[in-house]
Scaffold this motif. Structure first.
Motif, PDB file in Angstrom:
ATOM      1  N   LEU B   9       0.878  -1.160   0.078  1.00 38.09           N
ATOM      2  CA  LEU B   9       0.024  -0.142   0.119  1.00 38.09           C
ATOM      3  C   LEU B   9       0.981   1.241  -0.077  1.00 38.09           C
ATOM      4  CD1 LEU B   9      -1.489   0.534   3.659  1.00 38.09           C
ATOM      5  CD2 LEU B   9       0.656  -0.729   3.138  1.00 38.09           C
ATOM      6  N   SER B  10       0.198   2.503  -0.024  1.00 34.95           N
ATOM      7  CA  SER B  10       0.960   3.851  -0.252  1.00 34.95           C
ATOM      8  C   SER B  10       0.625   4.220   1.126  1.00 34.95           C
ATOM      9  CB  SER B  10       0.481   4.482  -1.333  1.00 34.95           C
ATOM     10  OG  SER B  10       0.754   5.993  -0.761  1.00 34.95           O
ATOM     11  N   VAL B  11       1.684   4.746   1.701  1.00 32.83           N
ATOM     12  CA  VAL B  11       1.632   5.399   3.118  1.00 32.83           C
ATOM     13  C   VAL B  11       2.133   6.707   3.060  1.00 32.83           C
ATOM     14  CG1 VAL B  11       2.035   5.305   5.720  1.00 32.83           C
ATOM     15  CG2 VAL B  11       1.311   3.111   4.596  1.00 32.83           C
ATOM     16  N   LEU B  54      -8.221   6.996   4.353  1.00 33.32           N
ATOM     17  CA  LEU B  54      -7.809   6.032   3.405  1.00 33.32           C
ATOM     18  C   LEU B  54      -8.386   6.511   2.104  1.00 33.32           C
ATOM     19  CD1 LEU B  54      -7.012   2.964   3.331  1.00 33.32           C
ATOM     20  CD2 LEU B  54      -9.490   2.644   3.961  1.00 33.32           C
ATOM     21  N   ASP B  55      -7.648   6.509   0.912  1.00 31.08           N
ATOM     22  CA  ASP B  55      -7.950   7.034  -0.231  1.00 31.08           C
ATOM     23  C   ASP B  55      -8.596   8.351  -0.049  1.00 31.08           C
ATOM     24  OD1 ASP B  55      -7.073   4.746  -1.448  1.00 31.08           O
ATOM     25  OD2 ASP B  55      -8.944   3.733  -1.934  1.00 31.08           O
ATOM     26  N   THR B  75      -3.135   8.215   4.563  1.00 32.53           N
ATOM     27  CA  THR B  75      -2.357   9.567   4.847  1.00 32.53           C
ATOM     28  C   THR B  75      -2.529   9.560   6.278  1.00 32.53           C
ATOM     29  OG1 THR B  75      -2.911  10.403   2.831  1.00 32.53           O
ATOM     30  CG2 THR B  75      -2.364  11.926   4.733  1.00 32.53           C
ATOM     31  N   THR B  76      -1.400   9.740   7.088  1.00 31.87           N
ATOM     32  CA  THR B  76      -1.475   9.624   8.504  1.00 31.87           C
ATOM     33  C   THR B  76      -1.178  11.057   8.971  1.00 31.87           C
ATOM     34  OG1 THR B  76       0.774   9.433   8.876  1.00 31.87           O
ATOM     35  CG2 THR B  76      -0.888   7.449   8.776  1.00 31.87           C
ATOM     36  N   ILE B  77      -1.359  11.741  10.134  1.00 32.44           N
ATOM     37  CA  ILE B  77      -0.901  12.877  10.437  1.00 32.44           C
ATOM     38  C   ILE B  77       0.326  13.299  10.066  1.00 32.44           C
ATOM     39  CG2 ILE B  77      -0.055  12.349  12.717  1.00 32.44           C
ATOM     40  CD1 ILE B  77      -2.473  15.167  11.941  1.00 32.44           C
ATOM     41  N   LEU B 110      -7.263  15.679  11.156  1.00 30.41           N
ATOM     42  CA  LEU B 110      -7.585  15.008   9.916  1.00 30.41           C
ATOM     43  C   LEU B 110      -9.127  15.164   9.648  1.00 30.41           C
ATOM     44  CD1 LEU B 110      -5.312  12.027  10.372  1.00 30.41           C
ATOM     45  CD2 LEU B 110      -5.121  13.654   8.343  1.00 30.41           C
ATOM     46  N   THR B 111      -9.908  15.125  10.754  1.00 27.20           N
ATOM     47  CA  THR B 111     -11.217  15.244  10.783  1.00 27.20           C
ATOM     48  C   THR B 111     -11.500  16.735  10.076  1.00 27.20           C
ATOM     49  OG1 THR B 111     -11.714  13.266  12.318  1.00 27.20           O
ATOM     50  CG2 THR B 111     -13.564  15.041  11.913  1.00 27.20           C
TER      51      THR B 111
END
Lengths: 269, 158
Positions: B9-11, B54-55, B75-77, B110-111
């Protein structure tokens, strides 16, 4: 907590899913995972195999012969916003918008919510109010189950353990159809305590309530006084009394259901 | 012990190949590769601390299995900004005291980013509703709501 160990099968066809379900009594379908994964984390469910259906092509939305056909994998967020759903099955869009929070709705699926059959869930009640049905596929092929034959009790449906819910069908809204879904939850996005789904047109009224029993309950009869009568305070009071009677057993929830029924009525009137 | 699943996957824009147990959540897989900005709170979908994209869509990474994420983009923080180059929403959280202990902050940010992408000028009520799935036990939410409203103007003016 962490889920207990299980095998994960990333299925690519309905036949593969059905085969895996039939081969192992402990196999369970994983769709959006927004109800099942918490049950795993809390170790309230211990499947041997999770059959992930997210790779299947079950996300179509179309209107065919006066019927809206929605693939089981359509997620709540899309249901909430899709132009066809909003025009032809607005109650499903209204109900989907009340499920959890956006991060939940991005994953949760229509088929998953219905098959999970949580007694406080919005979409099973909406399906019942619409007089819809589901298409399931098992080892013997496909069959259709009407909503009033589907929900048997707490987290229990008439879908066999080796069948997969593949499509949801509801009658398409007509020009005079008006719908409302009213619920009360302690906080936005929380599980509702109770909710009322209402579908009204010039010649009929149908309604269902969630949260008052171990499954959604058809309360269409409670709205019969509406037919052929102007919407007077007396008619509203009569409907409320009938809803209260139909939900008897828990006085607080019955009172709440009556209040929500009146609110739904005012919304569509 | 069940067999490991190889998941590519892509992170944060980087291709990763993870060998995960079937039961490993995306949350634990991310923390396992050192991306500890994604916080493990309730681990059953109630608190929002583990929110990632996620996407491009917010999800609770405790309710997604890592093995389901083959071919997806996460995508994470850490992918949103760095200490030297804060994302505008991070900058607003800093400016408006939108965090105290910081536990809920990655999920809140993120939200908020997703909210502002979809609705660049939300009302306070809309901000509060959008954040209602994310629990904070320090701030009383006032600073967080102020930060998102602050970011709404700064994001618009960019």
């Amino acid at each position: 907590m962490k889920p207990p160990p299980f095998e994960l099968l990333l299925a690519t066809s309905v036949a593969e899913v059905v085969g895996a379900l039939a081969a192992d009594d402990g196999a369970k379908v994983l769709a959006g995972g927004q109800s099942l994964v918490p049950l795993l984390a809390l170790r309230l469910a211990r499947p041997t195999v999770l059959v992930d259906v997210n790779g299947l092509d079950l996300a179509g939305i179309e209107v065919v012969d006066g019927e809206v056909r929605i693939g089981a994998l359509v997620r709540h967020r899309r249901l909430e916003r899709d132009a066809t759903v909003r025009a032809s099955a607005p109650l499903l869009a209204q109900a989907a918008a009340l499920v959890g929070h956006p991060a939940i709705r991005h994953r949760g699926t229509l088929g998953g919510s219905i098959a999970h059959a949580d007694p406080v869930a919005e979409l099973p009640a909406a399906l019942l109010a619409l007089g819809g049905s589901v298409v399931v596929e098992g080892p013997d092929g496909r069959r259709t189950i009407r909503a009033n034959q589907l929900f048997e009790g707490f987290l229990t449906t008439s879908i066999s353990p080796d069948e997969l819910l593949v499509e949801v069908r509801v009658p398409a809204a007509g020009p005079s159809t008006r719908t409302a879904f009213c619920e009360w939850a302690p906080r936005v996005g929380d599980f509702a305590v109770a909710g009322v789904a209402l579908v009204l047109d010039d010649s009929s009224v149908r309604a269902a309530v969630c949260g008052v029993a171990t499954r959604p309950v058809d309360i269409s009869d409670a709205f019969a006084p509406l037919m052929g009568a102007p919407l007077s305070d007396a008619v509203v009071a009569e409907v409320a009394a009938r809803v209260r009677a139909a939900c008897a057993g828990d006085d607080d929830r019955a009172e709440l259901a009556a209040l929500l029924a009146v609110r739904a009525l005012r919304e569509v009137a | 012990m069940t067999a490991l699943i190889e998941t590519a996957l892509s992170v944060n824009g980087e291709r990763r190949i993870l060998d995960v147990e079937p039961r490993t959540t995306l949350l634990d897989a991310l923390r396992g590769i050192g991306l500890t900005g994604t916080h493990a709170g309730c681990e059953h979908g109630a608190c929002g601390a583990c929110t990632v994209l996620l996407d491009g869509e917010t999800v609770r990474s405790c309710l997604v299995l890592a093995g389901q994420c083959g071919g997806r983009e996460v995508t994470t923080i850490e992918g949103l900004g760095t200490p030297d180059a804060l994302h505008p929403v991070m900058e607003s959280f800093r400016r408006c005291h939108g965090l105290q202990c910081g536990f809920c902050t990655p999920g809140m940010v993120l939200t908020a980013v997703e909210l502002l992408d979809e609705n660049p000028s939300p009302t306070e009520a809309e901000v509060r509703e959008a954040l209602s799935g994310n629990i904070c036990r320090c701030t009383g939410y006032a600073g967080i709501v102020a930060a998102v409203l602050d970011a709404s103007s700064s994001v618009v003016s960019e």
